[in-house]
Design a protein around this motif. Structure first.
Motif, PDB file in Angstrom:
ATOM      1  N   PHE A  35       8.785 -27.594  -0.726  1.00 37.31           N
ATOM      2  CA  PHE A  35       9.721 -27.740   0.394  1.00 37.31           C
ATOM      3  C   PHE A  35       8.959 -27.418   1.668  1.00 37.31           C
ATOM      4  O   PHE A  35       8.275 -26.391   1.738  1.00 37.31           O
ATOM      5  CB  PHE A  35      10.895 -26.762   0.268  1.00 37.31           C
ATOM      6  N   HIS A  36       9.097 -28.265   2.697  1.00 35.66           N
ATOM      7  CA  HIS A  36       8.349 -27.988   3.918  1.00 35.66           C
ATOM      8  C   HIS A  36       9.081 -28.537   5.137  1.00 35.66           C
ATOM      9  O   HIS A  36       9.562 -29.678   5.134  1.00 35.66           O
ATOM     10  CB  HIS A  36       6.953 -28.596   3.845  1.00 35.66           C
ATOM     11  N   GLY A  37       9.142 -27.705   6.166  1.00 38.02           N
ATOM     12  CA  GLY A  37       9.737 -28.115   7.422  1.00 38.02           C
ATOM     13  C   GLY A  37       8.786 -28.958   8.241  1.00 38.02           C
ATOM     14  O   GLY A  37       7.584 -28.655   8.328  1.00 38.02           O
ATOM     15  N   VAL A  38       9.306 -30.020   8.860  1.00 38.48           N
ATOM     16  CA  VAL A  38       8.445 -30.911   9.637  1.00 38.48           C
ATOM     17  C   VAL A  38       7.908 -30.237  10.893  1.00 38.48           C
ATOM     18  O   VAL A  38       6.920 -30.684  11.472  1.00 38.48           O
ATOM     19  CB  VAL A  38       9.180 -32.217  10.005  1.00 38.48           C
ATOM     20  N   SER A  39       8.558 -29.142  11.320  1.00 42.98           N
ATOM     21  CA  SER A  39       8.134 -28.442  12.534  1.00 42.98           C
ATOM     22  C   SER A  39       7.543 -27.070  12.215  1.00 42.98           C
ATOM     23  O   SER A  39       7.505 -26.185  13.086  1.00 42.98           O
ATOM     24  CB  SER A  39       9.325 -28.296  13.492  1.00 42.98           C
ATOM     25  N   ASP A  40       7.090 -26.875  10.994  1.00 42.12           N
ATOM     26  CA  ASP A  40       6.482 -25.600  10.593  1.00 42.12           C
ATOM     27  C   ASP A  40       5.231 -25.345  11.439  1.00 42.12           C
ATOM     28  O   ASP A  40       4.296 -26.150  11.429  1.00 42.12           O
ATOM     29  CB  ASP A  40       6.130 -25.647   9.110  1.00 42.12           C
ATOM     30  N   ASN A  41       5.213 -24.222  12.159  1.00 39.52           N
ATOM     31  CA  ASN A  41       4.075 -23.916  13.028  1.00 39.52           C
ATOM     32  C   ASN A  41       3.153 -22.850  12.433  1.00 39.52           C
ATOM     33  O   ASN A  41       2.235 -22.374  13.107  1.00 39.52           O
ATOM     34  CB  ASN A  41       4.555 -23.476  14.411  1.00 39.52           C
ATOM     35  N   VAL A  42       3.396 -22.462  11.186  1.00 46.65           N
ATOM     36  CA  VAL A  42       2.513 -21.530  10.481  1.00 46.65           C
ATOM     37  C   VAL A  42       1.623 -22.297   9.509  1.00 46.65           C
ATOM     38  O   VAL A  42       0.394 -22.223   9.567  1.00 46.65           O
ATOM     39  CB  VAL A  42       3.326 -20.449   9.745  1.00 46.65           C
ATOM     40  N   PHE A  43       2.246 -23.025   8.613  1.00 47.51           N
ATOM     41  CA  PHE A  43       1.545 -23.971   7.742  1.00 47.51           C
ATOM     42  C   PHE A  43       2.090 -25.361   8.060  1.00 47.51           C
ATOM     43  O   PHE A  43       3.206 -25.699   7.643  1.00 47.51           O
ATOM     44  CB  PHE A  43       1.775 -23.653   6.261  1.00 47.51           C
ATOM     45  N   PRO A  44       1.370 -26.168   8.820  1.00 53.78           N
ATOM     46  CA  PRO A  44       1.864 -27.513   9.129  1.00 53.78           C
ATOM     47  C   PRO A  44       2.220 -28.275   7.863  1.00 53.78           C
ATOM     48  O   PRO A  44       1.659 -28.024   6.791  1.00 53.78           O
ATOM     49  CB  PRO A  44       0.690 -28.153   9.874  1.00 53.78           C
ATOM     50  N   ILE A  45       3.131 -29.207   7.976  1.00 49.79           N
ATOM     51  CA  ILE A  45       3.625 -29.916   6.798  1.00 49.79           C
ATOM     52  C   ILE A  45       2.514 -30.621   6.032  1.00 49.79           C
ATOM     53  O   ILE A  45       2.573 -30.735   4.799  1.00 49.79           O
ATOM     54  CB  ILE A  45       4.754 -30.897   7.173  1.00 49.79           C
ATOM     55  N   ASP A  46       1.462 -31.062   6.717  1.00 52.56           N
ATOM     56  CA  ASP A  46       0.353 -31.687   6.007  1.00 52.56           C
ATOM     57  C   ASP A  46      -0.299 -30.708   5.032  1.00 52.56           C
ATOM     58  O   ASP A  46      -0.843 -31.123   3.997  1.00 52.56           O
ATOM     59  CB  ASP A  46      -0.684 -32.216   6.986  1.00 52.56           C
ATOM     60  N   THR A  47      -0.267 -29.417   5.363  1.00 53.56           N
ATOM     61  CA  THR A  47      -0.787 -28.405   4.447  1.00 53.56           C
ATOM     62  C   THR A  47       0.052 -28.353   3.185  1.00 53.56           C
ATOM     63  O   THR A  47      -0.472 -28.289   2.061  1.00 53.56           O
ATOM     64  CB  THR A  47      -0.806 -27.027   5.129  1.00 53.56           C
ATOM     65  N   GLY A  48       1.377 -28.367   3.350  1.00 52.68           N
ATOM     66  CA  GLY A  48       2.256 -28.369   2.187  1.00 52.68           C
ATOM     67  C   GLY A  48       2.090 -29.615   1.342  1.00 52.68           C
ATOM     68  O   GLY A  48       2.118 -29.553   0.102  1.00 52.68           O
ATOM     69  N   ILE A  49       1.914 -30.749   1.998  1.00 55.23           N
ATOM     70  CA  ILE A  49       1.682 -31.992   1.258  1.00 55.23           C
ATOM     71  C   ILE A  49       0.374 -31.904   0.475  1.00 55.23           C
ATOM     72  O   ILE A  49       0.270 -32.394  -0.655  1.00 55.23           O
ATOM     73  CB  ILE A  49       1.678 -33.190   2.227  1.00 55.23           C
ATOM     74  N   GLY A  50      -0.611 -31.231   1.059  1.00 55.18           N
ATOM     75  CA  GLY A  50      -1.880 -31.048   0.354  1.00 55.18           C
ATOM     76  C   GLY A  50      -1.718 -30.283  -0.945  1.00 55.18           C
ATOM     77  O   GLY A  50      -2.391 -30.583  -1.942  1.00 55.18           O
ATOM     78  N   LEU A  51      -0.821 -29.275  -0.963  1.00 56.75           N
ATOM     79  CA  LEU A  51      -0.566 -28.551  -2.209  1.00 56.75           C
ATOM     80  C   LEU A  51       0.022 -29.491  -3.256  1.00 56.75           C
ATOM     81  O   LEU A  51      -0.385 -29.483  -4.423  1.00 56.75           O
ATOM     82  CB  LEU A  51       0.396 -27.388  -1.966  1.00 56.75           C
ATOM     83  N   ALA A  52       0.983 -30.299  -2.834  1.00 53.79           N
ATOM     84  CA  ALA A  52       1.593 -31.257  -3.763  1.00 53.79           C
ATOM     85  C   ALA A  52       0.560 -32.247  -4.280  1.00 53.79           C
ATOM     86  O   ALA A  52       0.579 -32.635  -5.464  1.00 53.79           O
ATOM     87  CB  ALA A  52       2.750 -31.983  -3.082  1.00 53.79           C
ATOM     88  N   GLN A  53      -0.358 -32.663  -3.415  1.00 53.09           N
ATOM     89  CA  GLN A  53      -1.365 -33.654  -3.819  1.00 53.09           C
ATOM     90  C   GLN A  53      -2.224 -33.139  -4.972  1.00 53.09           C
ATOM     91  O   GLN A  53      -2.708 -33.929  -5.796  1.00 53.09           O
ATOM     92  CB  GLN A  53      -2.253 -34.017  -2.629  1.00 53.09           C
ATOM     93  N   THR A  54      -2.428 -31.819  -5.039  1.00 54.64           N
ATOM     94  CA  THR A  54      -3.185 -31.258  -6.161  1.00 54.64           C
ATOM     95  C   THR A  54      -2.583 -31.691  -7.485  1.00 54.64           C
ATOM     96  O   THR A  54      -3.291 -32.118  -8.406  1.00 54.64           O
ATOM     97  CB  THR A  54      -3.199 -29.721  -6.080  1.00 54.64           C
ATOM     98  N   PHE A  55      -1.261 -31.626  -7.567  1.00 56.57           N
ATOM     99  CA  PHE A  55      -0.610 -31.901  -8.846  1.00 56.57           C
ATOM    100  C   PHE A  55      -0.190 -33.363  -8.982  1.00 56.57           C
ATOM    101  O   PHE A  55       0.000 -33.838 -10.102  1.00 56.57           O
ATOM    102  CB  PHE A  55       0.546 -30.927  -9.044  1.00 56.57           C
TER     103      PHE A  55
END
Length: 297
Positions: free
Chosen positions: A185-205
């Motif tokens: 789950f990731h907010g599009v306006s996350d200013n701590v971990f940008p959403i691309d970072t969260g997508i990167g975690l998903a890309q691992t799996f």
């Protein structure tokens, strides 16, 4: 058979069918542990055992990790989130929950020490209580999501699925080559971990699980919407929910059911092949099971 009907069968029966293949040593024994704070190797964790605990019925085991600067009490009592990320109420007595306390209120996992802490808790809990060792899960927000991701990387054989909310890879990813059921789950306006970072975690799996590649759409800031992507062709399910919001542990607010409902449903749908067979027998389902657990929504 439609994927949605199969998923509904899994959700309806998953909490009712105990695994006979992966019972922990504590099954059948009178427990010595109780709900509350416990200590192991100089560190503490909070344990929640359901009131209707039955030592002959294997339970799910759920680890719920706090965020940086938070505490296990924030998870247990629900500070800026629903208690236990909203999962305890949805489990309806089918799960035992653990909220560990991070060192320096975080999960730096230096030298793998936090992974070792989790393993020590697992051993203590499972030697005393009846756990389905094929139904271990982890979730958390921010640093807690990072810790869940780290477990997915290094202990894929021990956990069935993880859910990461607003997370980044700051607890490490030792290994990171094995399949694991993952929902992010990731907010599009996350200013701590940008959403691309969260997508990167998903890309691992997405890669580890052999999923078909797909774009991950995002709602527009200010839209008040969320968009879920469920990947096709995966050996284990992978989903990602992008939502209109920033860096918070309760997407759309504490009262929202978005993350709790999606997480618990995802955990129950991440069944082993043995559990699938049990479900087929119990529901008299046809054998034409789809080759993917999920679909694009």
């Amino acid at each position: 058979m439609a994927i949605t009907s199969f998923r509904s069968a899994a959700l309806a029966l998953g909490a009712l069918l105990p695994s006979v293949l992966a019972q922990s040593p504590g099954c059948g024994s009178n427990p010595t542990l109780n709900s509350g704070v416990h200590y192991i190797n100089g560190r503490e964790y909070t344990l929640h055992i359901p009131d209707n605990y039955d030592n002959s019925n294997p339970h799910h085991l759920v680890f719920a990790f706090h965020w940086l600067g938070g505490s296990m009490n924030d998870v247990v009592f629900g500070n800026t989130i629903q208690p236990w990320y909203g999962l305890e109420s949805r489990a309806q007595g089918s799960a035992i929950f653990v909220a560990p306390q991070g060192l320096n209120a975080g999960w730096a996992n230096e030298g793998g020490q936090d992974i070792g802490f989790v393993e020590a808790i697992m051993e203590a809990v499972e030697n005393d209580l009846c756990i389905d060792q094929d139904s271990r899960f982890a979730t958390g927000f921010s640093f807690g999501g990072a810790m869940s991701y780290s477990l997915a990387c290094s202990r894929a054989s021990s956990f069935r699925a993880i859910a990461a909310i607003g997370a980044g890879p700051v607890s490490g990813c030792d290994g990171g080559n094995d399949p694991m059921a993952f929902i992010g789950f990731h907010g599009v306006s996350d200013n701590v971990f940008p959403i691309d970072t969260g997508i990167g975690l998903a890309q691992t799996f997405i890669q580890n699980n052999g999923c078909q590649g797909a774009d991950i759409p995002r709602p527009h800031p200010g839209s008040g919407e969320s968009i879920r992507t469920d990947f096709q062709g995966c050996s284990r399910p992978v989903s990602f929910i992008a939502y209109d919001g920033g860096h918070n542990g309760a997407p759309f607010g504490v009262e929202s059911s978005l993350a709790p409902d999606a997480t618990w449903e995802f955990f129950l749908s991440a069944m082993s092949s043995d559990q699938f067979l049990l479900l087929l027998v119990a529901c008299a389902c046809p054998l034409s099971i789809p080759n993917s657990y999920s679909h694009m929504q």
